[in-house]
Design an enzyme around this catalytic site. Sequence first.
Site, PDB file in Angstrom:
ATOM      1  N   GLY A  52       0.813  -1.211   0.000  1.00 36.77           N
ATOM      2  CA  GLY A  52       0.000   0.000   0.000  1.00 36.77           C
ATOM      3  C   GLY A  52       0.841   1.253   0.000  1.00 36.77           C
ATOM      4  N   THR A  53       0.427   2.225  -0.764  1.00 36.42           N
ATOM      5  CA  THR A  53       0.973   3.579  -0.784  1.00 36.42           C
ATOM      6  C   THR A  53      -0.189   4.472  -1.174  1.00 36.42           C
ATOM      7  OG1 THR A  53       1.528   3.423  -3.112  1.00 36.42           O
ATOM      8  CG2 THR A  53       3.254   2.806  -1.589  1.00 36.42           C
ATOM      9  N   THR A  54      -0.191   5.712  -1.048  1.00 32.59           N
ATOM     10  CA  THR A  54       0.762   6.648  -0.480  1.00 32.59           C
ATOM     11  C   THR A  54       0.066   7.342   0.686  1.00 32.59           C
ATOM     12  OG1 THR A  54       1.827   6.976  -2.613  1.00 32.59           O
ATOM     13  CG2 THR A  54       2.075   8.759  -1.016  1.00 32.59           C
TER      14      THR A  54
END
Length: 280
Positions: A52-54
């Site tokens: 997962g980002t951001t």
Amino acid sequence: MEANPRSIGRLPAAFLTPSSSSFMDFLAAHQPDLLPRNRQLPAQGVIEAPHGTTIVAASFPGGVVLAGDRRATMGNLIAQRDIEKVFPADEYSAVGIAGTAGLAVEMVKLFQLELEHFEKVEGVQLSLEGKANRLSTMIRSNLGMAMQGLAVVPLFAGWDVDRQKGRIFSYDVTGGRSEEHGFAATGSGSLFARGSFKKLFREDLTEQQTTTLVVQALYDAADEDSATGGPDLARRIYPIVTVITDEGFRRLTEAECSEVVRAIHERRLEEPDGPRAALL
């Protein structure tokens, strides 16, 4: 340590013995196999897991805003389009996750229990500085996993009751902690989000303007980073935006996020290469 289902109203001795105010220490002493750091990984091979980002955060005179996009990736694939990456840690703080999604969510749940356990044992809330330090310890304990590619790099933000202001803390994979002033970003799109912050951030922004700012930063990050998901108007998938003030933690509703996203989208249609007017 497991309770006897045939016993009526009796807890195991471990729950009745005075111990540390740290829930992690309690688990380490009585059931260490439940701690993420004690998991056994395969000796060879690379584990493909959603990442997962951001995550972005910005402070304003009355508090702090913490937000995250909704995309999780697995290699070159989109693993999930609507993952949640921002969670309340307690009444006055929140944590956003970047890195291996499964481990990160588990770490957040353990962190929530850690803060709740401390408050029940000690009778007072841990200070914001203390919460940041506890999270640092948890990240450091995950170093073995991080060295095998399963890193967790969160962003922590909250309202400091003692100092009466919002504060932001960033971390590295070894648990190193840094306090950020004004704004911060982590994850693969953080470089582009910080560029957006540098152009638009001011210390006198209102809560509404700061909310617009963090969504704008995520929008800019999604323009350049394929692992960051921009607002999806067709599917009605919007960033998760949370605000922490002296009144506590609050997550913006879908309608509120939609209004901010559509305002930014309309301005970008008028001025595609210049987000200058986004906060006006």
